[in-house]
Design a protein around this motif. Structure first.
Motif, PDB file in Angstrom:
ATOM      1  N   ALA A   1       7.917 -22.514  29.233  1.00  0.00           N
ATOM      2  CA  ALA A   1       7.805 -21.054  29.293  1.00  0.00           C
ATOM      3  C   ALA A   1       8.761 -20.493  30.346  1.00  0.00           C
ATOM      4  O   ALA A   1       9.440 -19.476  30.122  1.00  0.00           O
ATOM      5  CB  ALA A   1       6.365 -20.645  29.599  1.00  0.00           C
ATOM      6  N   LEU A   2       8.823 -21.161  31.497  1.00  0.00           N
ATOM      7  CA  LEU A   2       9.746 -20.728  32.545  1.00  0.00           C
ATOM      8  C   LEU A   2      11.198 -20.900  32.115  1.00  0.00           C
ATOM      9  O   LEU A   2      12.062 -20.062  32.425  1.00  0.00           O
ATOM     10  CB  LEU A   2       9.491 -21.520  33.829  1.00  0.00           C
ATOM     11  N   GLN A   3      11.465 -22.002  31.420  1.00  0.00           N
ATOM     12  CA  GLN A   3      12.826 -22.212  30.924  1.00  0.00           C
ATOM     13  C   GLN A   3      13.242 -21.072  29.996  1.00  0.00           C
ATOM     14  O   GLN A   3      14.374 -20.576  30.056  1.00  0.00           O
ATOM     15  CB  GLN A   3      12.931 -23.547  30.178  1.00  0.00           C
ATOM     16  N   GLU A   4      12.334 -20.634  29.143  1.00  0.00           N
ATOM     17  CA  GLU A   4      12.627 -19.535  28.228  1.00  0.00           C
ATOM     18  C   GLU A   4      12.897 -18.237  28.994  1.00  0.00           C
ATOM     19  O   GLU A   4      13.806 -17.476  28.649  1.00  0.00           O
ATOM     20  CB  GLU A   4      11.459 -19.338  27.256  1.00  0.00           C
ATOM     21  N   ILE A   5      12.134 -18.002  30.056  1.00  0.00           N
ATOM     22  CA  ILE A   5      12.337 -16.801  30.875  1.00  0.00           C
ATOM     23  C   ILE A   5      13.712 -16.825  31.540  1.00  0.00           C
ATOM     24  O   ILE A   5      14.457 -15.834  31.529  1.00  0.00           O
ATOM     25  CB  ILE A   5      11.221 -16.676  31.927  1.00  0.00           C
ATOM     26  N   HIS A   6      14.056 -17.980  32.135  1.00  0.00           N
ATOM     27  CA  HIS A   6      15.371 -18.099  32.780  1.00  0.00           C
ATOM     28  C   HIS A   6      16.499 -17.925  31.763  1.00  0.00           C
ATOM     29  O   HIS A   6      17.480 -17.220  32.029  1.00  0.00           O
ATOM     30  CB  HIS A   6      15.503 -19.451  33.473  1.00  0.00           C
ATOM     31  N   LEU A   7      16.358 -18.567  30.604  1.00  0.00           N
ATOM     32  CA  LEU A   7      17.409 -18.479  29.593  1.00  0.00           C
ATOM     33  C   LEU A   7      17.569 -17.048  29.109  1.00  0.00           C
ATOM     34  O   LEU A   7      18.699 -16.551  28.973  1.00  0.00           O
ATOM     35  CB  LEU A   7      17.090 -19.409  28.420  1.00  0.00           C
ATOM     36  N   ARG A   8      16.461 -16.386  28.868  1.00  0.00           N
ATOM     37  CA  ARG A   8      16.538 -14.997  28.401  1.00  0.00           C
ATOM     38  C   ARG A   8      17.217 -14.122  29.449  1.00  0.00           C
ATOM     39  O   ARG A   8      18.007 -13.232  29.113  1.00  0.00           O
ATOM     40  CB  ARG A   8      15.139 -14.472  28.089  1.00  0.00           C
ATOM     41  N   ASN A   9      16.934 -14.372  30.713  1.00  0.00           N
ATOM     42  CA  ASN A   9      17.575 -13.605  31.780  1.00  0.00           C
ATOM     43  C   ASN A   9      19.079 -13.864  31.813  1.00  0.00           C
ATOM     44  O   ASN A   9      19.880 -12.928  31.943  1.00  0.00           O
ATOM     45  CB  ASN A   9      16.961 -13.968  33.129  1.00  0.00           C
ATOM     46  N   PHE A  10      19.474 -15.137  31.673  1.00  0.00           N
ATOM     47  CA  PHE A  10      20.900 -15.462  31.633  1.00  0.00           C
ATOM     48  C   PHE A  10      21.593 -14.728  30.477  1.00  0.00           C
ATOM     49  O   PHE A  10      22.683 -14.178  30.623  1.00  0.00           O
ATOM     50  CB  PHE A  10      21.117 -16.965  31.467  1.00  0.00           C
ATOM     51  N   VAL A  11      20.936 -14.776  29.321  1.00  0.00           N
ATOM     52  CA  VAL A  11      21.513 -14.172  28.112  1.00  0.00           C
ATOM     53  C   VAL A  11      21.594 -12.658  28.247  1.00  0.00           C
ATOM     54  O   VAL A  11      22.624 -12.041  27.946  1.00  0.00           O
ATOM     55  CB  VAL A  11      20.681 -14.580  26.881  1.00  0.00           C
ATOM     56  N   ASP A  12      20.504 -12.059  28.700  1.00  0.00           N
ATOM     57  CA  ASP A  12      20.434 -10.600  28.739  1.00  0.00           C
ATOM     58  C   ASP A  12      21.266  -9.988  29.862  1.00  0.00           C
ATOM     59  O   ASP A  12      21.468  -8.774  29.891  1.00  0.00           O
ATOM     60  CB  ASP A  12      18.982 -10.143  28.860  1.00  0.00           C
ATOM     61  N   THR A  13      21.734 -10.811  30.785  1.00  0.00           N
ATOM     62  CA  THR A  13      22.618 -10.304  31.848  1.00  0.00           C
ATOM     63  C   THR A  13      24.089 -10.610  31.555  1.00  0.00           C
ATOM     64  O   THR A  13      24.937 -10.567  32.444  1.00  0.00           O
ATOM     65  CB  THR A  13      22.225 -10.886  33.219  1.00  0.00           C
ATOM     66  N   GLY A  14      24.375 -10.931  30.297  1.00  0.00           N
ATOM     67  CA  GLY A  14      25.758 -11.005  29.853  1.00  0.00           C
ATOM     68  C   GLY A  14      26.424 -12.353  29.928  1.00  0.00           C
ATOM     69  O   GLY A  14      27.652 -12.439  29.786  1.00  0.00           O
ATOM     70  N   ARG A  15      25.653 -13.425  30.097  1.00  0.00           N
ATOM     71  CA  ARG A  15      26.285 -14.742  30.225  1.00  0.00           C
ATOM     72  C   ARG A  15      26.496 -15.452  28.885  1.00  0.00           C
ATOM     73  O   ARG A  15      27.170 -16.485  28.828  1.00  0.00           O
ATOM     74  CB  ARG A  15      25.455 -15.642  31.153  1.00  0.00           C
ATOM     75  N   LEU A  16      25.944 -14.908  27.803  1.00  0.00           N
ATOM     76  CA  LEU A  16      26.108 -15.551  26.501  1.00  0.00           C
ATOM     77  C   LEU A  16      27.435 -15.135  25.879  1.00  0.00           C
ATOM     78  O   LEU A  16      27.759 -13.950  25.816  1.00  0.00           O
ATOM     79  CB  LEU A  16      24.959 -15.162  25.572  1.00  0.00           C
ATOM     80  N   ALA A  17      28.198 -16.115  25.402  1.00  0.00           N
ATOM     81  CA  ALA A  17      29.505 -15.823  24.806  1.00  0.00           C
ATOM     82  C   ALA A  17      29.706 -16.653  23.555  1.00  0.00           C
ATOM     83  O   ALA A  17      29.075 -17.702  23.362  1.00  0.00           O
ATOM     84  CB  ALA A  17      30.618 -16.122  25.812  1.00  0.00           C
ATOM     85  N   LEU A  18      30.596 -16.177  22.697  1.00  0.00           N
ATOM     86  CA  LEU A  18      30.994 -16.936  21.522  1.00  0.00           C
ATOM     87  C   LEU A  18      31.926 -18.075  21.927  1.00  0.00           C
ATOM     88  O   LEU A  18      32.697 -17.959  22.877  1.00  0.00           O
ATOM     89  CB  LEU A  18      31.733 -16.049  20.533  1.00  0.00           C
TER      90      LEU A  18
END
Length: 239
Positions: free
Chosen positions: A86-103
């Motif tokens: 659950a914590l991993q999902e929270i951290h990942l979502r934060n990484f993604v939603d703060t612009g770290r996800l890229a193609l």
């Protein structure tokens, strides 16, 4: 610049028409595996556990249940498994939603080619339906696939062939006329077990001798895949 020699070598070994393409998502379309590993390490720290990235990499390409078994096997029955993920999902979502996800490089030109050739395409991923839809929408790919098969849509995840067979069925192309694109070992095993030729584009995991034996080719990037599909379309005609 794509090496023509690489493309020619693929055709010399196993020439095959391509009438549909099935993509893995994490590490292949999206530069997300590093984010997922960072999220696992952060979740472990939150709970007071040292979880090195070398251990976390063993989870790449595994279904959720297998990841849980792996963690519990190494950290014991007392490990707070559900809280950890659950914590991993929270951290990942934060990484993604703060612009770290890229193609990943080459994704858009490859999809543009499939549009031009009229080739159907699907995603077969070990991620959840929620994560898949959320991530694809964030990077603007949510309308570029004919079907998406997630871990929530199958009874057995990779390395079972079920995700790939389901994706092939959804786009209406026989497995032997699909092309699978993968970065992970279990993904390559799944495609191979489904009877689908697979090109591996490694991300965080280097291809082993076993994976090279199962793959049509192991290549550096999606530009080489695009050149291969263009040549296949020229040889066999896009259908």
């Amino acid at each position: 610049m794509v090496s023509n020699a690489v493309v020619e070598t693929i055709f010399e070994t196993k020439p095959t028409p391509v009438r549909g393409v099935i993509f893995d998502m994490d590490g292949l379309l999206l530069d997300s595996e590093t984010l997922a590993m960072d999220a696992l390490v952060s979740a472990g720290k939150d709970l007071g556990y040292d979880m090195p990235s070398v251990f976390c990499r063993r989870m790449i390409g595994l279904p959720a249940d297998d990841c849980r078994r792996l963690v519990q096997g190494d950290y014991g029955a007392a490990f707070p498994l559900e809280r950890f993920f659950a914590l991993q999902e929270i951290h990942l979502r934060n990484f993604v939603d703060t612009g770290r996800l890229a193609l990943k490089a080459g994704v858009v030109p490859l999809l543009d080619l499939l549009d031009r050739l009229g080739l159907p395409r699907a995603i077969a991923t070990s991620s959840s339906r929620y994560r898949t839809d959320h991530h694809l929408k964030l990077v603007g790919l949510d309308h570029r696939f004919d079907a998406t098969v997630t871990r929530d849509d199958v009874s057995r995840g990779k390395p079972s062939p079920e995700p790939y067979l389901t994706a092939a069925r959804k786009i209406g192309v026989a497995p032997e006329f699909c092309l699978a694109l993968e970065d992970s070992h279990n993904g390559a095993r799944a495609a191979h077990a489904a009877g689908i030729p697979v090109i591996v584009v490694p991300d965080l995991l280097e291809a082993t001798d076993e994976i090279r034996g199962k793959a049509l080719a192991v290549v550096d990037d999606l530009d080489i895949v695009r050149a291969y599909i263009e040549k296949a379309a020229g040889m066999y005609g896009a259908e």
